[in-house]
Design a protein around this motif. Sequence first.
Motif, mmCIF file in Angstrom:
data_model
loop_
_atom_site.group_PDB
_atom_site.id
_atom_site.type_symbol
_atom_site.label_atom_id
_atom_site.label_comp_id
_atom_site.label_asym_id
_atom_site.label_seq_id
_atom_site.Cartn_x
_atom_site.Cartn_y
_atom_site.Cartn_z
ATOM 1 N N LEU A 59 -0.253 7.785 -0.190
ATOM 2 C CA LEU A 59 -0.638 6.721 0.734
ATOM 3 C C LEU A 59 -0.782 5.391 -0.002
ATOM 4 N N ARG A 60 -1.274 5.441 -1.220
ATOM 5 C CA ARG A 60 -1.381 4.226 -2.037
ATOM 6 C C ARG A 60 -0.001 3.613 -2.236
ATOM 7 N N ALA A 61 1.001 4.446 -2.484
ATOM 8 C CA ALA A 61 2.372 3.955 -2.661
ATOM 9 C C ALA A 61 2.868 3.287 -1.384
ATOM 10 N N ARG A 62 2.519 3.840 -0.236
ATOM 11 C CA ARG A 62 2.925 3.230 1.038
ATOM 12 C C ARG A 62 2.219 1.895 1.251
ATOM 13 N N VAL A 63 0.939 1.812 0.884
ATOM 14 C CA VAL A 63 0.203 0.547 0.990
ATOM 15 C C VAL A 63 0.868 -0.494 0.106
ATOM 16 N N ARG A 64 1.138 -0.149 -1.131
ATOM 17 C CA ARG A 64 1.763 -1.087 -2.074
ATOM 18 C C ARG A 64 3.138 -1.534 -1.569
ATOM 19 N N GLN A 65 3.890 -0.605 -1.019
ATOM 20 C CA GLN A 65 5.216 -0.922 -0.497
ATOM 21 C C GLN A 65 5.102 -1.957 0.627
ATOM 22 N N ARG A 66 4.130 -1.773 1.489
ATOM 23 C CA ARG A 66 3.962 -2.709 2.608
ATOM 24 C C ARG A 66 3.537 -4.093 2.153
#
Length: 124
Positions: free
Chosen positions: A88-95
């Motif tokens: 989920l952290r990776a998805r936050v960073r991607q956004r």
Amino acid sequence: MLELMWSQRGRFMGGAGDLGLSPMQAHTLRFLEQPRPMSELAEQLLCDASNVTGIVDRLEARGLVERRAAPEDRRVKLLCLTDAGEALRARVRQRIQVPPPELAALSPHDQRELRDLLTRALGH
């Protein structure tokens, strides 16, 4: 700078909400690149340690973080991301790495110049 930041507030809040996170939960995940004491997280988030407890409780209930005793001092609780938290952290960073339309509209040269100026202004 402040005007640009405020203009993007809704964008960040909406992006966090789309992932089922409050803005503070999203910031918390961003700061957990490595295990950190809760006190350090409170400093990073610019909030009281008691507020961090509530944020972490909700993330822990979702299986995104866990508390572990620090090896050098078992009284200190380290916050660690779980595998689900890492994802989920990776998805936050991607956004958040997607530039706002106002910045994306700048020429590549202007974008690099702005990046370099902000880097210098921040002392990096």
